[in-house]
Design a protein around this motif. Sequence first.
Motif, short mmCIF file in Angstrom:
data_model
loop_
_atom_site.label_atom_id
_atom_site.label_comp_id
_atom_site.label_asym_id
_atom_site.label_seq_id
_atom_site.Cartn_x
_atom_site.Cartn_y
_atom_site.Cartn_z
N LEU A 1 5.03 4.50 0.50
CA LEU A 1 4.13 3.40 0.85
C LEU A 1 2.96 3.92 1.67
O LEU A 1 3.11 4.81 2.50
CB LEU A 1 4.89 2.36 1.70
N LEU A 2 1.80 3.32 1.45
CA LEU A 2 0.61 3.66 2.23
C LEU A 2 0.28 2.47 3.12
O LEU A 2 0.01 1.36 2.63
CB LEU A 2 -0.56 3.97 1.29
N ILE A 3 0.31 2.68 4.43
CA ILE A 3 0.01 1.62 5.39
C ILE A 3 -1.29 1.95 6.11
O ILE A 3 -1.40 3.00 6.75
CB ILE A 3 1.16 1.45 6.41
N ASP A 4 -2.24 1.06 6.00
CA ASP A 4 -3.56 1.18 6.63
C ASP A 4 -3.53 0.39 7.92
O ASP A 4 -3.38 -0.84 7.92
CB ASP A 4 -4.62 0.63 5.67
N THR A 5 -3.68 1.06 9.07
CA THR A 5 -3.51 0.42 10.37
C THR A 5 -4.83 -0.04 11.00
O THR A 5 -4.86 -0.40 12.17
CB THR A 5 -2.82 1.39 11.35
N ARG A 6 -5.88 -0.07 10.22
CA ARG A 6 -7.17 -0.52 10.75
C ARG A 6 -7.23 -2.05 10.83
O ARG A 6 -6.34 -2.75 10.40
CB ARG A 6 -8.30 0.01 9.87
N SER A 7 -8.31 -2.54 11.42
CA SER A 7 -8.50 -3.99 11.54
C SER A 7 -8.66 -4.62 10.17
O SER A 7 -9.03 -3.95 9.20
CB SER A 7 -9.75 -4.27 12.38
N PRO A 8 -8.41 -5.93 10.06
CA PRO A 8 -8.58 -6.59 8.76
C PRO A 8 -10.02 -6.52 8.25
O PRO A 8 -10.24 -6.45 7.04
CB PRO A 8 -8.13 -8.03 9.01
N GLU A 9 -10.99 -6.52 9.16
CA GLU A 9 -12.39 -6.42 8.73
C GLU A 9 -12.67 -5.07 8.10
O GLU A 9 -13.31 -4.97 7.05
CB GLU A 9 -13.34 -6.64 9.92
N ALA A 10 -12.18 -4.00 8.75
CA ALA A 10 -12.39 -2.66 8.21
C ALA A 10 -11.68 -2.48 6.88
O ALA A 10 -12.22 -1.89 5.94
CB ALA A 10 -11.92 -1.61 9.22
N PHE A 11 -10.46 -3.00 6.80
CA PHE A 11 -9.71 -2.90 5.55
C PHE A 11 -10.44 -3.62 4.42
O PHE A 11 -10.54 -3.11 3.30
CB PHE A 11 -8.31 -3.51 5.74
N ALA A 12 -10.94 -4.82 4.71
CA ALA A 12 -11.63 -5.59 3.68
C ALA A 12 -12.85 -4.85 3.15
O ALA A 12 -13.15 -4.88 1.95
CB ALA A 12 -12.04 -6.95 4.23
N ALA A 13 -13.56 -4.15 4.02
CA ALA A 13 -14.79 -3.48 3.61
C ALA A 13 -14.52 -2.31 2.67
O ALA A 13 -15.28 -2.08 1.72
CB ALA A 13 -15.54 -2.98 4.85
N SER A 14 -13.42 -1.57 2.92
CA SER A 14 -13.15 -0.39 2.11
C SER A 14 -11.73 0.08 2.37
O SER A 14 -11.37 0.35 3.51
CB SER A 14 -14.14 0.73 2.45
N HIS A 15 -10.93 0.18 1.31
CA HIS A 15 -9.56 0.66 1.48
C HIS A 15 -9.06 1.32 0.20
O HIS A 15 -9.69 1.22 -0.85
CB HIS A 15 -8.62 -0.48 1.89
N ILE A 16 -7.95 2.00 0.31
CA ILE A 16 -7.34 2.69 -0.82
C ILE A 16 -6.49 1.71 -1.60
O ILE A 16 -5.71 0.95 -1.03
CB ILE A 16 -6.48 3.87 -0.32
N GLU A 17 -6.65 1.73 -2.89
CA GLU A 17 -5.91 0.80 -3.74
C GLU A 17 -4.41 0.90 -3.50
O GLU A 17 -3.85 1.99 -3.40
CB GLU A 17 -6.21 1.09 -5.22
N GLY A 18 -3.78 -0.25 -3.40
CA GLY A 18 -2.33 -0.30 -3.24
C GLY A 18 -1.84 -0.18 -1.82
O GLY A 18 -0.63 -0.24 -1.57
N SER A 19 -2.76 -0.02 -0.84
CA SER A 19 -2.32 0.12 0.54
C SER A 19 -2.01 -1.23 1.17
O SER A 19 -2.56 -2.26 0.78
CB SER A 19 -3.38 0.85 1.36
N TYR A 20 -1.10 -1.20 2.13
CA TYR A 20 -0.79 -2.37 2.94
C TYR A 20 -1.65 -2.32 4.20
O TYR A 20 -1.84 -1.25 4.78
CB TYR A 20 0.68 -2.39 3.37
N ASN A 21 -2.12 -3.47 4.65
CA ASN A 21 -2.91 -3.53 5.88
C ASN A 21 -2.05 -4.13 7.01
O ASN A 21 -1.84 -5.33 7.06
CB ASN A 21 -4.16 -4.37 5.66
N ILE A 22 -1.54 -3.27 7.87
CA ILE A 22 -0.83 -3.72 9.08
C ILE A 22 -1.55 -3.11 10.27
O ILE A 22 -1.50 -1.89 10.47
CB ILE A 22 0.64 -3.30 9.08
N TRP A 23 -2.24 -3.92 11.02
CA TRP A 23 -3.02 -3.43 12.15
C TRP A 23 -2.12 -2.68 13.13
O TRP A 23 -0.93 -2.95 13.24
CB TRP A 23 -3.79 -4.55 12.80
N LEU A 24 -2.70 -1.73 13.85
CA LEU A 24 -1.93 -0.83 14.70
C LEU A 24 -1.02 -1.57 15.67
O LEU A 24 0.15 -1.24 15.83
CB LEU A 24 -2.88 0.11 15.46
#
Length: 466
Positions: free
Chosen positions: A275-298
């Motif tokens: 699994l790929l977990i992106d710990t950035r803010s929801p705004e940063a994730f929305a702007a640009s992220h890796i396909e298939g990643s989960y967004n769970i803020w730090l």
Amino acid sequence: MTTTGTAMFFQRIKTKGLGHNAYMLGCGDGLAVIVDPRRDVDDYLALARANNLSIAYVIETHRQEDFEFGSASLAQLSGAKILGGTHRLSGRVDVALADGEECKVSTTRLVALATPGHTPESMCYAVYPADSGDQCWGVFTGDTLFVGDTGRTDLSDPERTAENAGILYDSVHAKLAPLGGQALILPAHGAGSACGGNISQRDDSTLGVEQATNPVFKQSRAQFIDQKVREKLPRPPYFTHMEVVNLDAGRALPPPTGQRILQPQELHRRLAEGLLIDTRSPEAFAASHIEGSYNIWLGGLSSFGGWIANDASTIFLVVDEGAQAPAAVAALARIGIDGVAGVLAKGVAGWREAGLAVEASGTTSALETSRWMEDGDVHVLDVRDDMEWEEKHIPGAHHMFVGYLEANPLQVPHERKIVVHCSVGHRAGLAVSILRRQGFSNVYNMLGGLTAWEKLDLPLTGSDRQ
């Protein structure tokens, strides 16, 4: 707080993201106890060293469900003994105290009080320093009594929620109330914990304050039981694993291999492994992220990582800055998840610079969402918990707690416009990432959430403004 005279030392150690409180209490003659420690124990050891304290006992109020204990590690590193109750679910203890028994540490008496209800083995410990006489200075209440609330009563058996609520009510009134209004309340959790539904934002309280304000004292037994039955709190799946490992006082941390830095091409080759977990803010994730990643803020990894990953998962992390990697790894380790295999070098920027594909997701505002709803052009999904939804929600919105979304995909066309919201946008960010993984392409995070909606005086169901 440090008091003079008997050289008593006291400090609360908070764990952000878990709503967890541990405590260090100096008991005289350089001896101290630590109550309900989390798995990573370096902070406790450093605090003891800084104050020239020897840890005599590690005290457990009950077998915690929402984080992994550091009791075994502390005992090994400090020479302390683990102190707990006599119930079989207390698990590994070196010193077992029955109801009413006491342990004296230098000049301080600790009296064990059996307070079942939250769990069968729950214990509280009343503290009597040498200069307090017969007056209880404070009581470590675990999950029995919080500031403004009490522990949930559904964990041991949802079918016995009402019965357990009655037991908890009786425990509080029979064992804690007699300690006196002057006694400090020292619970294992504060606001943000999954173990209570309405814990106050305040950390400090006394039994007297609680007797004047807390529902367990203000309500009749029948009213309290009814409230607990109506309390609908999500139970994260990792709780079951915590119950098992905490029977043995928790596990030592594994070697810190999870902080290994992975270059973009290596991570790209290995993505299928986990699994790929992106710990950035929801705004940063929305702007640009890796396909298939989960967004769970730090700050939410300890609370929501266990809804996505488990103790068998292989996990890759995206962080804003490399210096955040240890905090992200620790947040998952505190809930028993050790499978972090590495952290993306230079984050999404490094991925993009390597020529690898990124994608974006939508964001919107409360005002724009209200306009879309007027046009009948949107499916609004509220991903807060059941209690928040029942208190107030947007008329016409649909509801599913974010933790349930992974296993229960929305039954709407994948091309439908979907607006997701929570209180401010963090849980909605996770929900958006889940929906995109499920093939929904037209998804928006309503940034500002219900907080912004209310400030704009937009309609709400269940509030004073309809």
